[in-house]
Design a protein around this motif. Structure first.
Motif, PDB file in Angstrom:
ATOM      1  N   ALA A 133      30.537  28.597  27.837  1.00 11.93           N
ATOM      2  CA  ALA A 133      30.670  28.570  29.293  1.00 11.93           C
ATOM      3  C   ALA A 133      30.099  29.839  29.918  1.00 11.93           C
ATOM      4  CB  ALA A 133      32.137  28.398  29.681  1.00 11.93           C
ATOM      5  N   ALA A 134      30.378  30.987  29.308  1.00 12.95           N
ATOM      6  CA  ALA A 134      29.854  32.250  29.834  1.00 12.95           C
ATOM      7  C   ALA A 134      28.335  32.293  29.757  1.00 12.95           C
ATOM      8  CB  ALA A 134      30.459  33.418  29.073  1.00 12.95           C
ATOM      9  N   LEU A 135      27.769  31.779  28.669  1.00  9.78           N
ATOM     10  CA  LEU A 135      26.314  31.752  28.521  1.00  9.78           C
ATOM     11  C   LEU A 135      25.676  30.825  29.548  1.00  9.78           C
ATOM     12  CD1 LEU A 135      23.902  32.730  26.856  1.00  9.78           C
ATOM     13  CD2 LEU A 135      24.281  30.778  25.357  1.00  9.78           C
ATOM     14  N   ALA A 136      26.277  29.669  29.775  1.00 11.80           N
ATOM     15  CA  ALA A 136      25.753  28.736  30.779  1.00 11.80           C
ATOM     16  C   ALA A 136      25.814  29.342  32.180  1.00 11.80           C
ATOM     17  CB  ALA A 136      26.531  27.423  30.738  1.00 11.80           C
ATOM     18  N   LYS A 137      26.887  30.056  32.476  1.00  9.95           N
ATOM     19  CA  LYS A 137      27.034  30.691  33.788  1.00  9.95           C
ATOM     20  C   LYS A 137      26.007  31.811  33.977  1.00  9.95           C
ATOM     21  CE  LYS A 137      30.689  32.483  36.726  1.00  9.95           C
ATOM     22  NZ  LYS A 137      32.106  32.856  36.797  1.00  9.95           N
ATOM     23  N   ASP A 168      24.081  40.109  -0.259  1.00  2.11           N
ATOM     24  CA  ASP A 168      25.394  39.864  -0.855  1.00  2.11           C
ATOM     25  C   ASP A 168      26.526  40.474  -0.039  1.00  2.11           C
ATOM     26  OD1 ASP A 168      24.690  42.468  -1.428  1.00  2.11           O
ATOM     27  OD2 ASP A 168      25.353  42.412  -3.511  1.00  2.11           O
ATOM     28  N   GLN A 169      26.229  41.442   0.833  1.00  2.00           N
ATOM     29  CA  GLN A 169      27.262  42.049   1.685  1.00  2.00           C
ATOM     30  C   GLN A 169      27.269  41.462   3.093  1.00  2.00           C
ATOM     31  OE1 GLN A 169      26.683  46.272   1.636  1.00  2.00           O
ATOM     32  NE2 GLN A 169      27.223  46.463  -0.526  1.00  2.00           N
ATOM     33  N   ALA A 170      26.346  40.554   3.390  1.00  2.00           N
ATOM     34  CA  ALA A 170      26.267  39.952   4.718  1.00  2.00           C
ATOM     35  C   ALA A 170      27.414  38.971   4.923  1.00  2.00           C
ATOM     36  CB  ALA A 170      24.932  39.250   4.898  1.00  2.00           C
ATOM     37  N   LYS A 171      27.784  38.800   6.172  1.00  2.00           N
ATOM     38  CA  LYS A 171      28.876  37.896   6.533  1.00  2.00           C
ATOM     39  C   LYS A 171      28.320  36.711   7.320  1.00  2.00           C
ATOM     40  CE  LYS A 171      32.254  41.597   6.751  1.00  2.00           C
ATOM     41  NZ  LYS A 171      33.160  42.358   7.610  1.00  2.00           N
ATOM     42  N   PRO A 172      29.047  35.599   7.351  1.00  2.00           N
ATOM     43  CA  PRO A 172      28.554  34.452   8.136  1.00  2.00           C
ATOM     44  C   PRO A 172      28.573  34.749   9.629  1.00  2.00           C
ATOM     45  CG  PRO A 172      30.623  33.925   7.029  1.00  2.00           C
ATOM     46  CD  PRO A 172      30.244  35.297   6.610  1.00  2.00           C
ATOM     47  N   VAL A 173      27.680  34.092  10.352  1.00  2.00           N
ATOM     48  CA  VAL A 173      27.606  34.249  11.798  1.00  2.00           C
ATOM     49  C   VAL A 173      28.871  33.676  12.417  1.00  2.00           C
ATOM     50  CG1 VAL A 173      26.315  33.564  13.847  1.00  2.00           C
ATOM     51  CG2 VAL A 173      25.111  34.124  11.765  1.00  2.00           C
ATOM     52  N   ARG A 174      29.389  34.381  13.419  1.00  2.00           N
ATOM     53  CA  ARG A 174      30.581  33.884  14.103  1.00  2.00           C
ATOM     54  C   ARG A 174      30.215  32.649  14.926  1.00  2.00           C
ATOM     55  NH1 ARG A 174      31.195  39.599  16.036  1.00  2.00           N
ATOM     56  NH2 ARG A 174      32.370  40.645  14.402  1.00  2.00           N
ATOM     57  N   PRO A 175      31.040  31.609  14.899  1.00  2.00           N
ATOM     58  CA  PRO A 175      30.708  30.401  15.671  1.00  2.00           C
ATOM     59  C   PRO A 175      30.904  30.630  17.169  1.00  2.00           C
ATOM     60  CG  PRO A 175      32.842  30.157  14.631  1.00  2.00           C
ATOM     61  CD  PRO A 175      32.272  31.451  14.130  1.00  2.00           C
ATOM     62  N   MET A 176      30.148  29.868  17.952  1.00  2.00           N
ATOM     63  CA  MET A 176      30.285  29.938  19.404  1.00  2.00           C
ATOM     64  C   MET A 176      31.552  29.194  19.820  1.00  2.00           C
ATOM     65  SD  MET A 176      27.836  31.569  21.049  1.00  2.00           S
ATOM     66  CE  MET A 176      27.499  30.836  22.626  1.00  2.00           C
ATOM     67  N   THR A 177      32.375  29.848  20.617  1.00  2.00           N
ATOM     68  CA  THR A 177      33.593  29.231  21.123  1.00  2.00           C
ATOM     69  C   THR A 177      33.274  28.559  22.464  1.00  2.00           C
ATOM     70  OG1 THR A 177      34.233  31.234  22.313  1.00  2.00           O
ATOM     71  CG2 THR A 177      35.000  31.009  20.024  1.00  2.00           C
TER      72      THR A 177
END
Length: 113
Positions: free
Chosen positions: A70-74, A56-65
């Protein structure tokens, strides 16, 4: 500050989840402290411990921008480039070798004549 409740393996009440269980539900702990622990006894070593968080205190995962994508692909592309010969290996180079297999073991590489 009180002590954390400790539950036996598979006996945690509803409303608690591990990080992996939260992620499967699209949630993250969101800065909350560990709410409880699970312990699974072992024979010759200490128990396995899993940390539980309140759902109940958890928050939604932040979306990938787009910048994060691009940073992950690099970063993943950089893991495929051999530092010795500067070619794309076509696979992630193992950290145990540090280079492509033909560059790490040049005497055993097949010769192209």
């Amino acid at each position: 500050m009180g002590t954390l409740p400790v539950f036996r393996w598979h006996l945690a009440p509803d409303g608690y989840a591990t990080r992996r269980q939260l992620r499967a539900q699209g949630l993250r702990p969101g800065g909350q402290d560990v709410a409880a622990t699970l312990e699974r006894p072992r024979r010759r070593r200490g128990p396995l411990v899993a940390y539980l968080y309140r759902i109940d205190q958890a928050k939604p995962v932040r979306p990938m921008t787009p910048g994060r994508w691009a940073a992950l692909a690099k970063a993943n592309a950089a893991r495929r480039i051999c530092p010795q010969c500067r070619t794309d290996a076509g696979y992630v180079i193992p950290t145990s070798l540090g280079t492509r297999v033909p560059c790490a073991y040049p005497s055993t590489a097949p010769r192209s004549e």
